[in-house]
Design a protein around this motif. Structure first.
Motif, PDB file in Angstrom:
ATOM      1  N   ILE A  99      32.665 -21.109  16.893  1.00 42.98           N
ATOM      2  CA  ILE A  99      31.843 -21.693  17.961  1.00 42.98           C
ATOM      3  C   ILE A  99      30.642 -21.501  17.743  1.00 42.98           C
ATOM      4  O   ILE A  99      29.635 -22.345  17.738  1.00 42.98           O
ATOM      5  CB  ILE A  99      32.519 -21.009  19.206  1.00 42.98           C
ATOM      6  N   PRO A 100      30.225 -20.240  17.266  1.00 41.92           N
ATOM      7  CA  PRO A 100      28.582 -19.800  17.096  1.00 41.92           C
ATOM      8  C   PRO A 100      27.851 -20.671  16.028  1.00 41.92           C
ATOM      9  O   PRO A 100      26.652 -21.138  16.162  1.00 41.92           O
ATOM     10  CB  PRO A 100      28.586 -18.539  16.856  1.00 41.92           C
ATOM     11  N   LEU A 101      28.657 -20.951  15.191  1.00 42.28           N
ATOM     12  CA  LEU A 101      28.179 -21.818  13.752  1.00 42.28           C
ATOM     13  C   LEU A 101      28.564 -23.360  13.749  1.00 42.28           C
ATOM     14  O   LEU A 101      28.222 -24.048  12.646  1.00 42.28           O
ATOM     15  CB  LEU A 101      28.380 -21.021  12.582  1.00 42.28           C
ATOM     16  N   LEU A 102      28.811 -23.795  14.685  1.00 43.46           N
ATOM     17  CA  LEU A 102      29.502 -25.169  14.386  1.00 43.46           C
ATOM     18  C   LEU A 102      28.315 -26.138  14.307  1.00 43.46           C
ATOM     19  O   LEU A 102      28.553 -27.113  13.624  1.00 43.46           O
ATOM     20  CB  LEU A 102      30.128 -25.878  16.035  1.00 43.46           C
ATOM     21  N   HIS A 103      27.206 -26.165  14.920  1.00 40.17           N
ATOM     22  CA  HIS A 103      26.190 -27.180  14.748  1.00 40.17           C
ATOM     23  C   HIS A 103      25.119 -26.858  13.601  1.00 40.17           C
ATOM     24  O   HIS A 103      23.948 -27.309  13.586  1.00 40.17           O
ATOM     25  CB  HIS A 103      25.459 -27.223  16.182  1.00 40.17           C
ATOM     26  N   PHE A 104      25.716 -26.376  12.718  1.00 41.33           N
ATOM     27  CA  PHE A 104      24.970 -25.739  11.424  1.00 41.33           C
ATOM     28  C   PHE A 104      25.712 -26.478  10.133  1.00 41.33           C
ATOM     29  O   PHE A 104      27.019 -26.342  10.067  1.00 41.33           O
ATOM     30  CB  PHE A 104      24.733 -24.343  11.196  1.00 41.33           C
ATOM     31  N   GLU A 105      25.124 -27.422   9.386  1.00 45.01           N
ATOM     32  CA  GLU A 105      25.784 -27.902   8.518  1.00 45.01           C
ATOM     33  C   GLU A 105      25.878 -26.942   7.159  1.00 45.01           C
ATOM     34  O   GLU A 105      26.988 -27.237   6.706  1.00 45.01           O
ATOM     35  CB  GLU A 105      24.822 -29.006   7.640  1.00 45.01           C
ATOM     36  N   THR A 106      25.129 -25.858   6.928  1.00 46.64           N
ATOM     37  CA  THR A 106      25.535 -25.171   6.070  1.00 46.64           C
ATOM     38  C   THR A 106      25.800 -23.850   6.634  1.00 46.64           C
ATOM     39  O   THR A 106      25.109 -23.235   7.607  1.00 46.64           O
ATOM     40  CB  THR A 106      24.344 -25.003   5.089  1.00 46.64           C
ATOM     41  N   TRP A 107      27.223 -23.342   6.421  1.00 47.66           N
ATOM     42  CA  TRP A 107      27.527 -22.138   7.454  1.00 47.66           C
ATOM     43  C   TRP A 107      28.634 -21.378   6.240  1.00 47.66           C
ATOM     44  O   TRP A 107      29.299 -21.928   5.657  1.00 47.66           O
ATOM     45  CB  TRP A 107      28.172 -22.517   8.481  1.00 47.66           C
ATOM     46  N   ALA A 108      28.604 -20.062   6.671  1.00 47.75           N
ATOM     47  CA  ALA A 108      29.686 -19.421   6.079  1.00 47.75           C
ATOM     48  C   ALA A 108      29.566 -17.859   6.602  1.00 47.75           C
ATOM     49  O   ALA A 108      28.618 -17.448   6.789  1.00 47.75           O
ATOM     50  CB  ALA A 108      29.615 -19.385   4.742  1.00 47.75           C
ATOM     51  N   TYR A 109      30.648 -17.154   6.680  1.00 44.24           N
ATOM     52  CA  TYR A 109      30.653 -15.713   6.895  1.00 44.24           C
ATOM     53  C   TYR A 109      30.687 -15.183   5.352  1.00 44.24           C
ATOM     54  O   TYR A 109      31.872 -14.796   5.242  1.00 44.24           O
ATOM     55  CB  TYR A 109      31.908 -15.405   7.861  1.00 44.24           C
ATOM     56  N   GLU A 110      29.749 -14.855   4.808  1.00 44.62           N
ATOM     57  CA  GLU A 110      29.802 -14.337   3.447  1.00 44.62           C
ATOM     58  C   GLU A 110      30.054 -12.739   3.544  1.00 44.62           C
ATOM     59  O   GLU A 110      30.592 -12.266   2.610  1.00 44.62           O
ATOM     60  CB  GLU A 110      28.411 -14.557   2.698  1.00 44.62           C
ATOM     61  N   ASN A 111      29.789 -12.213   4.594  1.00 43.59           N
ATOM     62  CA  ASN A 111      30.026 -10.848   5.074  1.00 43.59           C
ATOM     63  C   ASN A 111      31.445 -10.442   5.620  1.00 43.59           C
ATOM     64  O   ASN A 111      31.411  -9.372   6.353  1.00 43.59           O
ATOM     65  CB  ASN A 111      28.790 -10.179   5.532  1.00 43.59           C
ATOM     66  N   LEU A 112      32.294 -11.306   5.497  1.00 39.22           N
ATOM     67  CA  LEU A 112      33.496 -11.048   6.362  1.00 39.22           C
ATOM     68  C   LEU A 112      34.826 -11.109   5.274  1.00 39.22           C
ATOM     69  O   LEU A 112      34.695 -12.407   4.587  1.00 39.22           O
ATOM     70  CB  LEU A 112      33.523 -12.106   7.450  1.00 39.22           C
ATOM     71  N   GLU A 113      35.643 -10.374   5.203  1.00 37.60           N
ATOM     72  CA  GLU A 113      36.764 -10.571   4.340  1.00 37.60           C
ATOM     73  C   GLU A 113      38.054 -10.353   5.132  1.00 37.60           C
ATOM     74  O   GLU A 113      39.018 -11.261   4.981  1.00 37.60           O
ATOM     75  CB  GLU A 113      37.325  -9.297   3.277  1.00 37.60           C
ATOM     76  N   GLU A 114      38.137  -9.776   6.338  1.00 40.29           N
ATOM     77  CA  GLU A 114      39.335  -9.494   7.040  1.00 40.29           C
ATOM     78  C   GLU A 114      39.002  -9.425   8.487  1.00 40.29           C
ATOM     79  O   GLU A 114      37.872  -8.761   8.794  1.00 40.29           O
ATOM     80  CB  GLU A 114      39.976  -8.429   6.525  1.00 40.29           C
ATOM     81  N   VAL A 115      40.003  -9.859   9.304  1.00 38.43           N
ATOM     82  CA  VAL A 115      40.025  -9.577  10.774  1.00 38.43           C
ATOM     83  C   VAL A 115      41.208  -8.641  11.206  1.00 38.43           C
ATOM     84  O   VAL A 115      42.431  -9.268  10.667  1.00 38.43           O
ATOM     85  CB  VAL A 115      40.073 -10.987  11.675  1.00 38.43           C
ATOM     86  N   ILE A 116      40.970  -7.547  11.629  1.00 36.84           N
ATOM     87  CA  ILE A 116      42.114  -6.630  11.855  1.00 36.84           C
ATOM     88  C   ILE A 116      42.234  -6.522  13.428  1.00 36.84           C
ATOM     89  O   ILE A 116      41.376  -6.508  14.205  1.00 36.84           O
ATOM     90  CB  ILE A 116      41.885  -5.174  11.306  1.00 36.84           C
TER      91      ILE A 116
END
Length: 264
Positions: A99-116
């Motif tokens: 949701i927060p990054l939908l309107h960006f052509e270049t996007w990524a959560y480079e600082n995320l490995e896992e959701v617990i």
């Protein structure tokens, strides 16, 4: 003295250990898996539970679904402390991140490995049995760096249409804010330079109002600048019309920060 039988035996021994641990890693940690789900299932969950998705155009929905699929393939989603995380829950987590990054052509959560995911709320030490458990979600640091922890009830409740907030979106906004190295309410990963000064001015003014009791915005937003950004982002994505009517300046700034340029 060279002994071919010893060398051969050693090779088989070492190989056996490697195979054992590889098998253990695959089969002993089934909770930490990358997720592939049918497109039809993802679409159904989004249409049933994610009002943000329902309001998108067909082209935007296509992008949204692809990013949900990408997130599910790239990020581990782990149920711990007895949490039973369904495939529907996983889609909601991926949607919250998208949701927060939908309107960006270049996007990524480079600082995320896992959701617990925990089965209940927890305290600052991640204890779900503590009397003082009141934490719904947290971006990890130290040993928990590159992880996000969510309470399962908070995750599901965030998609209740009668609730203003969304804990999962809140935590992913913190993660975006953290991408520049400082969690300070100014997400340099997103915000254009020309918006930094007006955003900080409006943010600081509104925080003062919240702390003085002159605002109907949730008091937690007045904790600090980072929480202000996260809470206001919840409003922006969950109740945009309400935010625009009550705080048009903040809405306009967030609209630009998140690159939406929307009509609400």
């Amino acid at each position: 003295m060279y002994n071919p039988y010893f060398v051969t035996g050693l090779i088989f021994f070492v190989g056996g250990i490697l195979i054992f641990y590889a098998f253990k890693r695959v089969n002993g940690k089934q909770k930490n898996v990358y997720t592939e789900l049918p497109d039809a299932f993802i679409e159904k969950v989004l249409l049933d539970k994610v009002r943000f998705y329902i309001k998108l155009s067909d082209a935007e929905r296509s992008v949204f679904k692809e990013r949900v699929r990408y997130f599910l393939r790239k990020v581990k989603i782990s149920g711990e402390k007895g949490a039973v995380v369904t495939d529907s829950d996983k889609v909601l987590i991926a949607a919250s991140a998208t949701i927060p990054l939908l309107h960006f052509e270049t996007w990524a959560y480079e600082n995320l490995e896992e959701v617990i995911v925990y089965p209940d709320y927890f305290d600052e030490r991640f204890d779900t049995q503590a009397d003082s458990k009141n934490v719904a979600g947290m971006v990890g640091s130290g040993a928990m760096n590159r992880k996000v922890v969510l309470s399962l009830p908070a995750l599901r409740g965030g998609f209740d249409k009668y609730v203003d907030g969304n804990t999962a979106v809140h935590e992913f906004v913190h993660l975006i804010d953290k991408a520049d190295g400082v969690v300070d309410g100014v997400p340099e990963y997103l915000i254009p330079n020309e918006l930094i000064e007006p955003w900080m001015k409006e943010m600081n003014r509104t925080i003062r109002e919240i702390r003085e009791g002159d605002s109907e915005i949730r008091t937690y937003a007045g904790t600090n600048e980072a929480e202000f950004l996260a809470v206001l982002s919840e409003y922006f994505f969950k109740k945009p019309k309400k935010l625009q009517d009550e705080h048009p300046e903040l809405f306009a700034l967030l609209d630009k920060i998140y690159n939406r340029k929307s009509d609400v």
